[in-house]
Design a protein around this motif. Structure first.
Motif, PDB file in Angstrom:
ATOM      1  N   THR A 189       0.657  -1.424   0.389  1.00 54.92           N
ATOM      2  CA  THR A 189       0.049   0.236   0.104  1.00 54.92           C
ATOM      3  C   THR A 189       0.668   1.182  -0.006  1.00 54.92           C
ATOM      4  O   THR A 189       1.170   1.431   0.884  1.00 54.92           O
ATOM      5  N   ALA A 190       0.583   2.140  -1.019  1.00 58.00           N
ATOM      6  CA  ALA A 190       1.751   3.690  -1.325  1.00 58.00           C
ATOM      7  C   ALA A 190       1.436   4.412  -2.604  1.00 58.00           C
ATOM      8  O   ALA A 190       0.135   3.604  -2.697  1.00 58.00           O
ATOM      9  N   VAL A 191       1.845   5.193  -2.559  1.00 58.98           N
ATOM     10  CA  VAL A 191       1.376   5.734  -3.463  1.00 58.98           C
ATOM     11  C   VAL A 191       1.874   5.916  -4.636  1.00 58.98           C
ATOM     12  O   VAL A 191       3.853   5.828  -4.300  1.00 58.98           O
ATOM     13  N   TYR A 192       2.334   5.555  -5.920  1.00 60.79           N
ATOM     14  CA  TYR A 192       2.798   4.992  -6.464  1.00 60.79           C
ATOM     15  C   TYR A 192       3.619   5.550  -7.750  1.00 60.79           C
ATOM     16  O   TYR A 192       2.350   6.395  -8.303  1.00 60.79           O
ATOM     17  N   TYR A 193       4.821   6.542  -7.901  1.00 62.84           N
ATOM     18  CA  TYR A 193       5.154   7.537  -9.294  1.00 62.84           C
ATOM     19  C   TYR A 193       5.700   6.654 -10.220  1.00 62.84           C
ATOM     20  O   TYR A 193       6.547   6.198  -9.794  1.00 62.84           O
ATOM     21  N   CYS A 194       5.319   7.003 -11.486  1.00 64.59           N
ATOM     22  CA  CYS A 194       6.028   7.047 -12.174  1.00 64.59           C
ATOM     23  C   CYS A 194       7.199   7.777 -12.496  1.00 64.59           C
ATOM     24  O   CYS A 194       7.344   9.614 -12.018  1.00 64.59           O
ATOM     25  N   ALA A 195       8.979   8.117 -12.768  1.00 63.92           N
ATOM     26  CA  ALA A 195       9.774   8.469 -13.029  1.00 63.92           C
ATOM     27  C   ALA A 195      10.441   8.317 -14.641  1.00 63.92           C
ATOM     28  O   ALA A 195      10.215   7.738 -14.629  1.00 63.92           O
ATOM     29  N   ALA A 196      11.022   9.496 -15.059  1.00 63.33           N
ATOM     30  CA  ALA A 196      12.274   9.084 -16.340  1.00 63.33           C
ATOM     31  C   ALA A 196      13.363   9.818 -16.070  1.00 63.33           C
ATOM     32  O   ALA A 196      13.852  10.480 -14.860  1.00 63.33           O
ATOM     33  N   LYS A 197      14.153   9.279 -16.348  1.00 63.75           N
ATOM     34  CA  LYS A 197      15.363  10.133 -16.984  1.00 63.75           C
ATOM     35  C   LYS A 197      16.335  10.620 -17.891  1.00 63.75           C
ATOM     36  O   LYS A 197      15.731   9.098 -19.253  1.00 63.75           O
ATOM     37  N   SER A 198      17.090  11.136 -18.416  1.00 68.06           N
ATOM     38  CA  SER A 198      18.075  11.237 -19.628  1.00 68.06           C
ATOM     39  C   SER A 198      19.252  11.269 -19.838  1.00 68.06           C
ATOM     40  O   SER A 198      19.246  10.571 -20.898  1.00 68.06           O
ATOM     41  N   GLY A 199      19.226  10.327 -18.681  1.00 71.88           N
ATOM     42  CA  GLY A 199      21.036   9.481 -18.383  1.00 71.88           C
ATOM     43  C   GLY A 199      21.588   9.005 -17.975  1.00 71.88           C
ATOM     44  O   GLY A 199      20.432   8.584 -16.787  1.00 71.88           O
ATOM     45  N   ALA A 200      22.743   7.913 -17.969  1.00 73.78           N
ATOM     46  CA  ALA A 200      22.425   6.643 -17.137  1.00 73.78           C
ATOM     47  C   ALA A 200      22.904   7.232 -15.667  1.00 73.78           C
ATOM     48  O   ALA A 200      22.395   6.602 -14.444  1.00 73.78           O
ATOM     49  N   VAL A 201      23.919   8.318 -15.407  1.00 77.60           N
ATOM     50  CA  VAL A 201      24.413   9.288 -13.601  1.00 77.60           C
ATOM     51  C   VAL A 201      23.315  10.233 -14.023  1.00 77.60           C
ATOM     52  O   VAL A 201      23.476  10.605 -13.270  1.00 77.60           O
ATOM     53  N   GLU A 202      21.997  10.806 -14.960  1.00 74.09           N
ATOM     54  CA  GLU A 202      21.153  12.008 -14.126  1.00 74.09           C
ATOM     55  C   GLU A 202      20.386  11.567 -13.235  1.00 74.09           C
ATOM     56  O   GLU A 202      19.669   9.668 -12.640  1.00 74.09           O
ATOM     57  N   PRO A 203      19.714  11.822 -12.166  1.00 76.47           N
ATOM     58  CA  PRO A 203      19.048  11.615 -11.279  1.00 76.47           C
ATOM     59  C   PRO A 203      17.346  11.374 -12.323  1.00 76.47           C
ATOM     60  O   PRO A 203      17.217  12.157 -13.239  1.00 76.47           O
ATOM     61  N   TYR A 204      16.521  10.652 -11.876  1.00 73.65           N
ATOM     62  CA  TYR A 204      15.763  10.268 -12.372  1.00 73.65           C
ATOM     63  C   TYR A 204      14.906  12.089 -11.708  1.00 73.65           C
ATOM     64  O   TYR A 204      14.280  12.819 -10.729  1.00 73.65           O
ATOM     65  N   ASN A 205      14.241  12.566 -12.969  1.00 72.22           N
ATOM     66  CA  ASN A 205      13.808  14.158 -13.003  1.00 72.22           C
ATOM     67  C   ASN A 205      12.855  14.819 -13.452  1.00 72.22           C
ATOM     68  O   ASN A 205      12.691  16.067 -13.467  1.00 72.22           O
ATOM     69  N   TYR A 206      11.834  13.855 -14.247  1.00 70.69           N
ATOM     70  CA  TYR A 206      11.040  13.960 -14.618  1.00 70.69           C
ATOM     71  C   TYR A 206       9.837  13.119 -13.626  1.00 70.69           C
ATOM     72  O   TYR A 206       9.834  11.494 -13.318  1.00 70.69           O
ATOM     73  N   TRP A 207       8.919  13.109 -13.161  1.00 70.59           N
ATOM     74  CA  TRP A 207       7.983  12.883 -12.050  1.00 70.59           C
ATOM     75  C   TRP A 207       6.089  12.931 -12.405  1.00 70.59           C
ATOM     76  O   TRP A 207       5.983  13.901 -12.763  1.00 70.59           O
TER      77      TRP A 207
END
Length: 119
Positions: A91-109
């Motif tokens: 049970t939780a709020v589930y978030y989708c995320a995306a990133k633009s590079g291997a060492v990039e953080p997930y910066n789109y949520w």
């Protein structure tokens, strides 16, 4: 910019299944990987699963291995999280995320979708 919209959350009994979807739009050509994270009440955000956009390599948190499956449909710019054998602890709020590079953080949520598993 990449925009993410999740869907598919809901209420399910323990042992049941749900499939979450996340549709990406905008600069989707820049996506390197996408992932699912979750936040339970009173807890910090937790990694659930991720997938490399081009190779489809996948990673899972130990707590969901063998129960959850992440996949993607490039033509639809969509990533899925199939969740089987759900437990109340999921049970939780589930978030989708995306990133633009291997060492990039997930910066789109995405905005998140609630999953509630009753015992």
């Amino acid at each position: 910019q990449v925009q993410l919209v999740e869907s598919g959350g809901g209420l399910v009994q323990a042992g049941g299944s749900l499939r979450l979807s996340c549709v990406a739009s905008g600069r989707t050509f820049s996506i390197y990987a996408m992932g699912w994270f979750r936040t339970a009440p009173g807890q910090e955000r937790q990694f659930v699963a991720s997938i490399y956009w081009n190779t489809e390599s996948t990673w899972y948190a130990d707590s969901v291995k063998g129960r959850f499956t992440i996949s993607r449909d490039r033509a639809k710019n969509t990533v899925y999280l199939q969740m089987n054998s759900l437990e109340p602890e999921d049970t939780a709020v589930y978030y989708c995320a995306a990133k633009s590079g291997a060492v990039e953080p997930y910066n789109y949520w995405g905005q998140g979708t609630q999953v509630t598993v009753s015992s």
